[in-house]
Scaffold this motif. Structure first.
Motif, PDB file in Angstrom:
ATOM      1  N   CYS A 154       0.509  -1.043  -0.055  1.00 35.80           N
ATOM      2  CA  CYS A 154       0.270  -0.024  -0.197  1.00 35.80           C
ATOM      3  C   CYS A 154       0.679   1.543  -0.384  1.00 35.80           C
ATOM      4  N   LEU A 155       2.071   0.740   0.666  1.00 35.99           N
ATOM      5  CA  LEU A 155       3.164   2.062   0.463  1.00 35.99           C
ATOM      6  C   LEU A 155       4.132   2.417  -0.665  1.00 35.99           C
ATOM      7  N   LEU A 156       4.353   1.230  -1.525  1.00 39.34           N
ATOM      8  CA  LEU A 156       4.502   0.892  -2.846  1.00 39.34           C
ATOM      9  C   LEU A 156       5.300   1.597  -4.057  1.00 39.34           C
ATOM     10  N   PRO A 157       5.343   2.452  -4.366  1.00 34.39           N
ATOM     11  CA  PRO A 157       4.752   2.745  -5.618  1.00 34.39           C
ATOM     12  C   PRO A 157       5.262   2.497  -6.543  1.00 34.39           C
ATOM     13  N   LEU A 158       4.381   2.024  -7.848  1.00 29.15           N
ATOM     14  CA  LEU A 158       5.289   1.450  -9.136  1.00 29.15           C
ATOM     15  C   LEU A 158       6.703   1.961  -9.662  1.00 29.15           C
ATOM     16  N   GLY A 159       5.855   3.244  -9.233  1.00 28.86           N
ATOM     17  CA  GLY A 159       8.349   3.802  -9.967  1.00 28.86           C
ATOM     18  C   GLY A 159       8.988   3.177  -9.042  1.00 28.86           C
ATOM     19  N   ALA A 160       8.397   3.010  -8.446  1.00 29.30           N
ATOM     20  CA  ALA A 160       9.957   2.532  -7.382  1.00 29.30           C
ATOM     21  C   ALA A 160      10.502   0.861  -7.156  1.00 29.30           C
ATOM     22  N   ILE A 161       9.572  -0.163  -8.593  1.00 25.81           N
ATOM     23  CA  ILE A 161       9.932  -1.465  -8.637  1.00 25.81           C
ATOM     24  C   ILE A 161       9.734  -1.464 -10.102  1.00 25.81           C
ATOM     25  N   ASP A 162      10.782  -0.879 -11.154  1.00 24.22           N
ATOM     26  CA  ASP A 162      11.515  -0.727 -12.022  1.00 24.22           C
ATOM     27  C   ASP A 162      12.687  -1.769 -11.543  1.00 24.22           C
ATOM     28  N   ALA A 163      12.150  -3.022 -12.584  1.00 27.02           N
ATOM     29  CA  ALA A 163      13.500  -3.762 -13.085  1.00 27.02           C
ATOM     30  C   ALA A 163      13.772  -4.728 -11.252  1.00 27.02           C
ATOM     31  N   CYS A 164      12.701  -5.146 -10.626  1.00 30.96           N
ATOM     32  CA  CYS A 164      12.875  -5.889 -10.262  1.00 30.96           C
ATOM     33  C   CYS A 164      11.903  -6.823  -9.921  1.00 30.96           C
ATOM     34  N   HIS A 165      11.626  -8.099  -8.650  1.00 29.03           N
ATOM     35  CA  HIS A 165      10.847  -9.282  -8.720  1.00 29.03           C
ATOM     36  C   HIS A 165       9.995  -8.663  -7.756  1.00 29.03           C
ATOM     37  N   VAL A 166       8.193  -9.388  -7.783  1.00 29.93           N
ATOM     38  CA  VAL A 166       7.507  -8.937  -6.673  1.00 29.93           C
ATOM     39  C   VAL A 166       6.510 -10.146  -6.472  1.00 29.93           C
ATOM     40  N   VAL A 167       6.580 -10.223  -5.136  1.00 34.29           N
ATOM     41  CA  VAL A 167       6.729 -11.405  -4.894  1.00 34.29           C
ATOM     42  C   VAL A 167       4.956 -11.058  -4.243  1.00 34.29           C
ATOM     43  N   THR A 168       3.880 -11.683  -4.355  1.00 32.63           N
ATOM     44  CA  THR A 168       2.456 -11.894  -4.174  1.00 32.63           C
ATOM     45  C   THR A 168       2.264 -12.896  -3.703  1.00 32.63           C
ATOM     46  N   VAL A 169       1.707 -13.473  -2.536  1.00 33.65           N
ATOM     47  CA  VAL A 169       1.182 -15.129  -0.976  1.00 33.65           C
ATOM     48  C   VAL A 169       0.865 -15.591  -3.133  1.00 33.65           C
ATOM     49  N   GLU A 170       0.989 -15.621  -3.797  1.00 37.83           N
ATOM     50  CA  GLU A 170       0.245 -16.586  -4.972  1.00 37.83           C
ATOM     51  C   GLU A 170       1.174 -17.052  -5.370  1.00 37.83           C
ATOM     52  N   GLY A 171       2.744 -16.723  -5.476  1.00 36.98           N
ATOM     53  CA  GLY A 171       4.062 -16.492  -5.693  1.00 36.98           C
ATOM     54  C   GLY A 171       4.796 -17.389  -4.985  1.00 36.98           C
ATOM     55  N   LEU A 172       3.915 -18.005  -4.235  1.00 36.50           N
ATOM     56  CA  LEU A 172       4.725 -19.063  -3.225  1.00 36.50           C
ATOM     57  C   LEU A 172       4.205 -20.353  -3.205  1.00 36.50           C
ATOM     58  N   ASN A 173       2.950 -20.071  -3.971  1.00 28.38           N
ATOM     59  CA  ASN A 173       2.456 -21.089  -3.234  1.00 28.38           C
ATOM     60  C   ASN A 173       2.674 -21.925  -4.401  1.00 28.38           C
ATOM     61  N   ALA A 174       2.400 -23.943  -3.871  1.00 30.16           N
ATOM     62  CA  ALA A 174       3.110 -25.158  -4.669  1.00 30.16           C
ATOM     63  C   ALA A 174       1.338 -25.603  -4.480  1.00 30.16           C
ATOM     64  N   GLU A 175       1.885 -26.679  -4.985  1.00 29.96           N
ATOM     65  CA  GLU A 175       0.823 -27.681  -4.724  1.00 29.96           C
ATOM     66  C   GLU A 175       0.177 -28.115  -3.221  1.00 29.96           C
ATOM     67  N   SER A 176       0.925 -28.501  -2.901  1.00 28.68           N
ATOM     68  CA  SER A 176       0.281 -28.514  -0.899  1.00 28.68           C
ATOM     69  C   SER A 176       1.684 -26.904  -0.277  1.00 28.68           C
ATOM     70  N   LEU A 177       1.044 -27.045   1.090  1.00 32.98           N
ATOM     71  CA  LEU A 177       1.688 -26.095   2.000  1.00 32.98           C
ATOM     72  C   LEU A 177       3.228 -26.258   1.702  1.00 32.98           C
ATOM     73  N   ASN A 178       2.989 -25.128   2.100  1.00 33.81           N
ATOM     74  CA  ASN A 178       4.961 -24.910   2.323  1.00 33.81           C
ATOM     75  C   ASN A 178       4.784 -25.310   3.081  1.00 33.81           C
ATOM     76  N   PRO A 179       6.645 -24.927   4.353  1.00 27.55           N
ATOM     77  CA  PRO A 179       7.022 -24.532   5.825  1.00 27.55           C
ATOM     78  C   PRO A 179       6.034 -23.967   5.936  1.00 27.55           C
ATOM     79  N   VAL A 180       6.261 -22.716   6.070  1.00 26.70           N
ATOM     80  CA  VAL A 180       5.449 -21.971   6.368  1.00 26.70           C
ATOM     81  C   VAL A 180       4.009 -21.810   6.837  1.00 26.70           C
ATOM     82  N   GLN A 181       3.510 -22.122   4.994  1.00 29.67           N
ATOM     83  CA  GLN A 181       2.029 -22.133   5.664  1.00 29.67           C
ATOM     84  C   GLN A 181       1.144 -23.391   6.283  1.00 29.67           C
TER      85      GLN A 181
END
Length: 468
Positions: A66-93
């Motif tokens: 909510c405080l991260l502007p688009l202009g600050a993520i050029d050439a970056c990797h943004v990971v949401t919770v969907e990007g951590l999901n696998a077929e089963s729960l990972n150890p953190v989940q």
């Protein structure tokens, strides 16, 4: 156009650079696992991972979308919770589920991201450090006991001390905390070159972390040009007898700097009072000073070090004492076209240093009164003293009269009480939501007492001050 990788996919987006990533991923990309709640960086429900190539290595940090502007993520990797999901729960989940750390589930994605950020960055599997990494995540349901059980389980399960930083991503992939595609991101980011540097327009608003801007006036940022400052690579350095802090450094970089910790051993505990880890990751030192809040934590900190500021423009530079920089409520000595480049102070000012803060909450709150004291002393006598406080004047306040009085005085209860009385006469606090004027005067006195009791426990005791 801003180019970045969102989870597994390269994205090019033409949205205004002031657009916050929270809106981009939910509304434009349909990834609703990241929750939209406070929009002020207070709850942690919208946390994502932000990965950048720095120092030749891919580094991730958990940040508030909510405080991260688009202009600050050029050439970056943004990971949401969907990007951590696998077929089963990972150890953190799995740990969060098994330990009863989930009820309604609304805060869960943020908890997953914060814990993953901890495992990406921590040197050791220290439970208290992991709890601090989650300090910016609010949960209305669990009472936090289940979350702490999950943290303890994960810290026992995975030993970060055997995982050096350069191997951390591969180790977390092997431990299945991260999906396998993370091993390919560094190469993909290297191929995704950032946009060409463009000379900003003269009326462009310089943006560092933006953690205050996107809370105070997010909509107005869409109608003016913005210029995003590059990340700081050299946050702190020593030059002869001085310490120089890059104004573009984040509060987290300052807190974790080995050089800064060398000068201020308690800086980790002190900065935990200021804001949560995701905010510390984005908020910059210079932004905290230029914002000129009367209770700016870092302004109070550096005032007690008698710091000076290096201000630069296109064709000139000048040095201004921090004491003279604040000229009125939200007014600073910053001329058109200038920006704050660095903060400098003499390392001897850190010989005996104390920072204190009182707010409605112990941690992560705006101060009612905050204060710092730096003292040089020898043989039980004060050589020089710098005392500052916030919340007691329209600007972060430096106590000229109290500091003059302390110079050359013996370190005794009589000296401390007299200095506190002089300091209370220098200020003119106002009554507001954070307390009455009388309450703030009392807090100031108590914080001055606390400074001296902390720094000189053998010479100054509470009962000696309280009896006076």
């Amino acid at each position: 156009m801003t180019r970045f990788i969102l989870n597994r996919i390269a994205i090019g987006d033409h949205a205004h650079p002031a657009t916050v990533v929270l809106d981009l991923i939910r509304q434009r990309q349909g990834l609703t696992g990241t929750k939209d709640v406070c929009r002020e960086g207070d709850c942690g429900a919208c946390q994502v991972l932000l990965g950048k190539i720095r120092g030749g290595r891919l580094r991730y940090q958990a940040v508030n979308a909510c405080l991260l502007p688009l202009g600050a993520i050029d050439a970056c990797h943004v990971v949401t919770v969907e990007g951590l999901n696998a077929e089963s729960l990972n150890p953190v989940q799995r740990a969060l589920v098994d330990c009863g750390a989930i009820q309604c589930g609304f805060c869960t994605p943020g908890l997953v991201m914060a814990l993953t950020g901890f495992f990406l960055n921590a040197e050791t599997s220290d439970e208290q450090a992991a709890i601090d990494a989650l300090a910016g995540n609010l949960c209305r349901c669990t009472g936090y006991a289940g979350i702490k059980r999950a943290i303890a389980r994960l810290c026992r399960q995975f030993d970060l001390s055997v995982s050096p930083p350069e191997c951390r991503i591969d180790d977390l992939v092997r431990w299945q905390i991260l999906p396998a595609y993370f091993s390919e991101i560094a190469a993909k980011l290297a191929a995704l070159s950032p946009r060409d540097a463009v000379e900003p327009s003269p009326d462009a608003l310089l943006v560092g972390g933006g953690t205050d801007l996107w809370v105070a006036r997010p909509h107005s940022l869409h109608i003016r040009p913005l210029a995003f400052l590059p990340d700081s690579s050299d946050s702190v350095r020593f030059d002869a007898d001085d310490c120089i802090v890059n104004a573009a450094a984040s509060i987290e970089q300052l807190q974790t700097s080995k050089l800064f910790r060398q000068l201020f051993p308690s800086v980790t505990q002190d900065f935990e009072l200021i804001c949560s880890a995701p905010v510390r990751t984005r908020a910059t030192v210079g932004g905290n000073l230029v914002n000129a809040s009367p209770i700016a934590d870092l302004a109070v900190f550096f005032l007690a070090l008698n710091a000076s500021l290096l201000l630069v423009s296109h064709d000139a530079c000048r040095t201004v004492s921090l004491k003279d920089f604040f000229q009125g409520y939200k007014q600073v000595d910053l001329q058109s076209g200038e920006r704050l480049q660095a903060i400098r102070f003499n390392r001897a000012a850190a010989q005996s240093f104390s920072y204190e803060k009182v707010g409605m909450r112990r941690h992560l709150d705006i101060a009612a009164v905050n204060s710092a004291l730096g003292i040089e002393h020898t043989d039980g006598r004060i050589v020089s003293a710098c005392l500052s406080a916030g919340g007691v004047a329209p600007v972060p306040f430096y106590f000229e009269k109290a500091c003059d009085y302390l110079q050359g005085r013996p370190i005794t209860p009589e000296t401390v009480t007299a200095a506190a009385d002089i300091a209370r006469q220098e200020i003119a606090p106002i009554s507001d939501l954070r307390g009455s004027a009388d309450y703030k005067r009392l807090l100031l006195r108590q914080l001055i007492f606390a400074h001296f009791m902390k720094l000189f426990p053998e010479a100054i005791r509470w009962e000696q001050l309280h009896a006076r």
